[in-house]
Design a protein around this motif. Structure first.
Motif, PDB file in Angstrom:
ATOM      1  N   MET A   1     -24.811  19.913 -22.262  1.00  0.00           N
ATOM      2  CA  MET A   1     -26.191  19.881 -22.782  1.00  0.00           C
ATOM      3  C   MET A   1     -26.248  19.249 -24.176  1.00  0.00           C
ATOM      4  SD  MET A   1     -28.576  21.305 -20.873  1.00  0.00           S
ATOM      5  CE  MET A   1     -29.832  22.211 -21.755  1.00  0.00           C
ATOM      6  N   ILE A   2     -27.182  18.365 -24.369  1.00  0.00           N
ATOM      7  CA  ILE A   2     -27.348  17.771 -25.695  1.00  0.00           C
ATOM      8  C   ILE A   2     -28.235  18.707 -26.520  1.00  0.00           C
ATOM      9  CG2 ILE A   2     -28.341  15.809 -26.953  1.00  0.00           C
ATOM     10  CD1 ILE A   2     -27.416  14.204 -24.354  1.00  0.00           C
ATOM     11  N   ARG A   3     -27.681  19.193 -27.617  1.00  0.00           N
ATOM     12  CA  ARG A   3     -28.386  20.200 -28.416  1.00  0.00           C
ATOM     13  C   ARG A   3     -28.680  19.722 -29.828  1.00  0.00           C
ATOM     14  NH1 ARG A   3     -30.182  23.855 -25.075  1.00  0.00           N
ATOM     15  NH2 ARG A   3     -29.806  25.698 -26.350  1.00  0.00           N
ATOM     16  N   LYS A   4     -28.131  18.545 -30.189  1.00  0.00           N
ATOM     17  CA  LYS A   4     -28.243  18.117 -31.591  1.00  0.00           C
ATOM     18  C   LYS A   4     -28.999  16.802 -31.704  1.00  0.00           C
ATOM     19  CE  LYS A   4     -23.893  20.305 -32.833  1.00  0.00           C
ATOM     20  NZ  LYS A   4     -22.712  20.247 -33.694  1.00  0.00           N
ATOM     21  N   ALA A   5     -29.730  16.672 -32.800  1.00  0.00           N
ATOM     22  CA  ALA A   5     -30.449  15.415 -33.041  1.00  0.00           C
ATOM     23  C   ALA A   5     -30.382  15.054 -34.516  1.00  0.00           C
ATOM     24  CB  ALA A   5     -31.900  15.535 -32.605  1.00  0.00           C
ATOM     25  N   VAL A   6     -30.281  13.756 -34.772  1.00  0.00           N
ATOM     26  CA  VAL A   6     -30.283  13.238 -36.146  1.00  0.00           C
ATOM     27  C   VAL A   6     -31.634  12.579 -36.406  1.00  0.00           C
ATOM     28  CG1 VAL A   6     -29.216  11.553 -37.701  1.00  0.00           C
ATOM     29  CG2 VAL A   6     -27.785  12.837 -36.092  1.00  0.00           C
ATOM     30  N   ALA A  46     -37.462  18.749 -25.875  1.00  0.00           N
ATOM     31  CA  ALA A  46     -36.450  18.140 -25.003  1.00  0.00           C
ATOM     32  C   ALA A  46     -35.170  18.973 -24.942  1.00  0.00           C
ATOM     33  CB  ALA A  46     -36.136  16.725 -25.475  1.00  0.00           C
ATOM     34  N   GLY A  47     -35.095  20.055 -25.729  1.00  0.00           N
ATOM     35  CA  GLY A  47     -33.938  20.948 -25.651  1.00  0.00           C
ATOM     36  C   GLY A  47     -33.043  20.940 -26.880  1.00  0.00           C
ATOM     37  N   VAL A  48     -33.399  20.161 -27.892  1.00  0.00           N
ATOM     38  CA  VAL A  48     -32.580  20.109 -29.111  1.00  0.00           C
ATOM     39  C   VAL A  48     -32.711  21.445 -29.862  1.00  0.00           C
ATOM     40  CG1 VAL A  48     -32.435  19.025 -31.399  1.00  0.00           C
ATOM     41  CG2 VAL A  48     -32.673  17.598 -29.342  1.00  0.00           C
ATOM     42  N   ARG A  49     -31.596  21.944 -30.365  1.00  0.00           N
ATOM     43  CA  ARG A  49     -31.611  23.203 -31.116  1.00  0.00           C
ATOM     44  C   ARG A  49     -31.041  23.038 -32.522  1.00  0.00           C
ATOM     45  NH1 ARG A  49     -34.934  23.709 -28.475  1.00  0.00           N
ATOM     46  NH2 ARG A  49     -35.561  25.282 -26.996  1.00  0.00           N
ATOM     47  N   PRO A  93     -38.968  26.935 -34.467  1.00  0.00           N
ATOM     48  CA  PRO A  93     -38.731  28.105 -33.609  1.00  0.00           C
ATOM     49  C   PRO A  93     -37.476  28.857 -34.061  1.00  0.00           C
ATOM     50  CG  PRO A  93     -39.146  26.139 -32.287  1.00  0.00           C
ATOM     51  CD  PRO A  93     -39.010  25.689 -33.710  1.00  0.00           C
ATOM     52  N   PRO A  94     -37.427  30.173 -33.821  1.00  0.00           N
ATOM     53  CA  PRO A  94     -36.325  30.978 -34.362  1.00  0.00           C
ATOM     54  C   PRO A  94     -34.931  30.550 -33.893  1.00  0.00           C
ATOM     55  CG  PRO A  94     -37.805  32.294 -32.958  1.00  0.00           C
ATOM     56  CD  PRO A  94     -38.440  30.965 -33.134  1.00  0.00           C
ATOM     57  N   ASP A  95     -34.839  29.902 -32.722  1.00  0.00           N
ATOM     58  CA  ASP A  95     -33.503  29.507 -32.239  1.00  0.00           C
ATOM     59  C   ASP A  95     -33.141  28.062 -32.612  1.00  0.00           C
ATOM     60  OD1 ASP A  95     -35.436  28.436 -30.596  1.00  0.00           O
ATOM     61  OD2 ASP A  95     -34.237  28.585 -28.771  1.00  0.00           O
ATOM     62  N   VAL A  96     -33.933  27.471 -33.509  1.00  0.00           N
ATOM     63  CA  VAL A  96     -33.653  26.084 -33.930  1.00  0.00           C
ATOM     64  C   VAL A  96     -33.203  26.092 -35.392  1.00  0.00           C
ATOM     65  CG1 VAL A  96     -34.698  23.819 -34.349  1.00  0.00           C
ATOM     66  CG2 VAL A  96     -35.298  25.109 -32.283  1.00  0.00           C
ATOM     67  N   ARG A  97     -32.155  25.301 -35.668  1.00  0.00           N
ATOM     68  CA  ARG A  97     -31.677  25.195 -37.056  1.00  0.00           C
ATOM     69  C   ARG A  97     -31.985  23.807 -37.589  1.00  0.00           C
ATOM     70  NH1 ARG A  97     -26.081  26.353 -38.966  1.00  0.00           N
ATOM     71  NH2 ARG A  97     -25.366  25.011 -37.286  1.00  0.00           N
ATOM     72  N   VAL A  98     -32.489  23.761 -38.829  1.00  0.00           N
ATOM     73  CA  VAL A  98     -32.711  22.464 -39.474  1.00  0.00           C
ATOM     74  C   VAL A  98     -31.706  22.359 -40.630  1.00  0.00           C
ATOM     75  CG1 VAL A  98     -34.336  20.986 -40.694  1.00  0.00           C
ATOM     76  CG2 VAL A  98     -35.155  22.457 -38.849  1.00  0.00           C
ATOM     77  N   ILE A  99     -30.901  21.315 -40.571  1.00  0.00           N
ATOM     78  CA  ILE A  99     -29.826  21.132 -41.553  1.00  0.00           C
ATOM     79  C   ILE A  99     -30.101  19.823 -42.282  1.00  0.00           C
ATOM     80  CG2 ILE A  99     -27.329  20.679 -41.762  1.00  0.00           C
ATOM     81  CD1 ILE A  99     -27.226  22.207 -38.964  1.00  0.00           C
ATOM     82  N   SER A 100     -29.762  19.794 -43.562  1.00  0.00           N
ATOM     83  CA  SER A 100     -30.030  18.589 -44.326  1.00  0.00           C
ATOM     84  C   SER A 100     -28.755  18.019 -44.911  1.00  0.00           C
ATOM     85  CB  SER A 100     -30.995  18.975 -45.446  1.00  0.00           C
ATOM     86  OG  SER A 100     -31.806  17.910 -45.739  1.00  0.00           O
ATOM     87  N   VAL A 101     -28.555  16.727 -44.745  1.00  0.00           N
ATOM     88  CA  VAL A 101     -27.474  16.046 -45.453  1.00  0.00           C
ATOM     89  C   VAL A 101     -28.112  14.889 -46.217  1.00  0.00           C
ATOM     90  CG1 VAL A 101     -25.692  16.661 -43.757  1.00  0.00           C
ATOM     91  CG2 VAL A 101     -26.928  14.508 -43.491  1.00  0.00           C
ATOM     92  N   ARG A 102     -27.375  14.290 -47.117  1.00  0.00           N
ATOM     93  CA  ARG A 102     -27.938  13.227 -47.949  1.00  0.00           C
ATOM     94  C   ARG A 102     -27.341  11.868 -47.629  1.00  0.00           C
ATOM     95  NH1 ARG A 102     -30.313  15.317 -52.850  1.00  0.00           N
ATOM     96  NH2 ARG A 102     -31.654  16.968 -52.079  1.00  0.00           N
ATOM     97  N   GLN A 103     -28.205  10.862 -47.742  1.00  0.00           N
ATOM     98  CA  GLN A 103     -27.727   9.473 -47.742  1.00  0.00           C
ATOM     99  C   GLN A 103     -27.923   8.977 -49.161  1.00  0.00           C
ATOM    100  OE1 GLN A 103     -30.099   6.580 -45.610  1.00  0.00           O
ATOM    101  NE2 GLN A 103     -28.378   5.172 -45.359  1.00  0.00           N
TER     102      GLN A 103
END
Ligand code: G1P
Length: 297
Positions: A1-6, A46-49, A93-103
């Protein structure tokens, strides 16, 4: 399952100045939500978490938007404004994580995606360019990104979303080749076809087709290795398109022809089109908005 998105959000938004001078262009609202919210909702549907934002130091408003605003929530709770409180809590949504990285440096889209490597790891992932809104309202419960993820999971072929553009505009996009291209040829809507190449912003008379890359990709972890080896290309930037061209030489990559509509919210007219479309069917203001449009047209 694809769970990650950039989601690469570090761009300075020069096409949207002066509005984007001190507000990230992704935070500009379409009706009542920032553009980025629609893109995150699309990924989540689409299922990304796990959403990885590739951000710039001047655009912390995006990170703040996805963070908890404790004082605001406490105040709304105290005043019994529970509907508004729910609106805030539904942003992520509670089961989704938002993570930040820098360019740190503006070295191109390919470089931006590479900045997410440590967080994504080896797993396949989606890339969503936040300028582009993909509108799948005509097919409730079915999204183009969802179809692309399902196709990847079924056959293991990378999926690149495409749509036809007028020849004179091919120099604004990545343009794919499918072998034996002719205008109008290629996969039907909702279908995928094997790609033989892709080139970034070709001149109209040199373009291999009129099928443009729309800003949604499903890619394997291998792309990071290829991105790390990619030299600056069009516009002297490290292009995701060039790494995809290298991937095509190693493994199947398919062009997925979208069924929905796109709005380029990085451009003023595209943004206005999106506002019209989303406002006209908005549950709260849609009726009033349509009446207004009739009045002014
Ligand atoms: C980027 C990609 C291009 C793609 C486009 C879609 O270009 O490099 O291949 O067609 O997004 O919006 P940009 O719009 O960042 O110049």
């Amino acid at each position: 399952m694809i769970r990650k998105a950039v989601l690469p959000v570090a761009g300075l938004g020069t096409r949207f100045l002066p509005a984007s001078k001190s507000i990230p262009k992704e935070m500009i609202t379409v009706v009542d939500k920032p553009v980025i919210q629609y893109v995150v909702d699309e990924a989540v549907a689409a299922g990304v978490r796990e959403i990885v934002l590739v951000n710039h130091s001047a655009k912390t408003a995006i990170e703040n938007y996805f963070d908890v605003h404790y004082e605001l929530e406490t105040e709304l709770e105290k005043k019994g404004k529970l509907a508004l409180l729910k609106v805030l809590r539904d942003i992520v949504p509670p089961d989704v994580r938002v993570i930040s990285v820098r360019q740190g440096k503006p070295l191109g889209l390919g470089h931006a995606v590479l900045c997410a490597r440590e967080v994504i790891g080896d797993a396949p992932f989606a890339v969503l360019l936040p300028d582009v809104l993909v509108d799948n309202a005509a097919t409730p419960g079915q999204t183009d990104l969802g179809h692309m993820m399902a196709a990847f999971e079924k056959h293991g072929a990378s999926q690149i979303m495409v749509e036809q553009v007028p020849r004179e505009r091919v120099d604004q996009y990545g343009i794919v080749s499918l072998g034996g291209d002719a205008p109008g040829a290629g996969p039907g809507p909702g279908e995928s076809a094997a790609m033989t190449g892709v080139v970034e912003k070709p001149k109209p008379d040199e373009a291999p087709s009129d099928l443009s890359v729309v800003g949604r990709y499903v890619l394997p972890g291998r792309i990071f290795e290829l991105l790390a080896q990619t030299k600056p290309g069009a516009g002297n930037e490290i292009q995701l398109t060039d790494a995809i061209a290298a991937l095509i030489k190693e493994q199947p990559v398919e062009a997925y022809r979208m069924t929905g509509k796109t709005y380029d919210c990085g451009s003023k007219v595209g943004y206005l089109q999106a506002t019209l479309a989303y406002a006209a069917r908005h549950p709260e203001v849609g009726d009033a908005f349509r009446a207004l449009v009739r009045q002014y047209s």
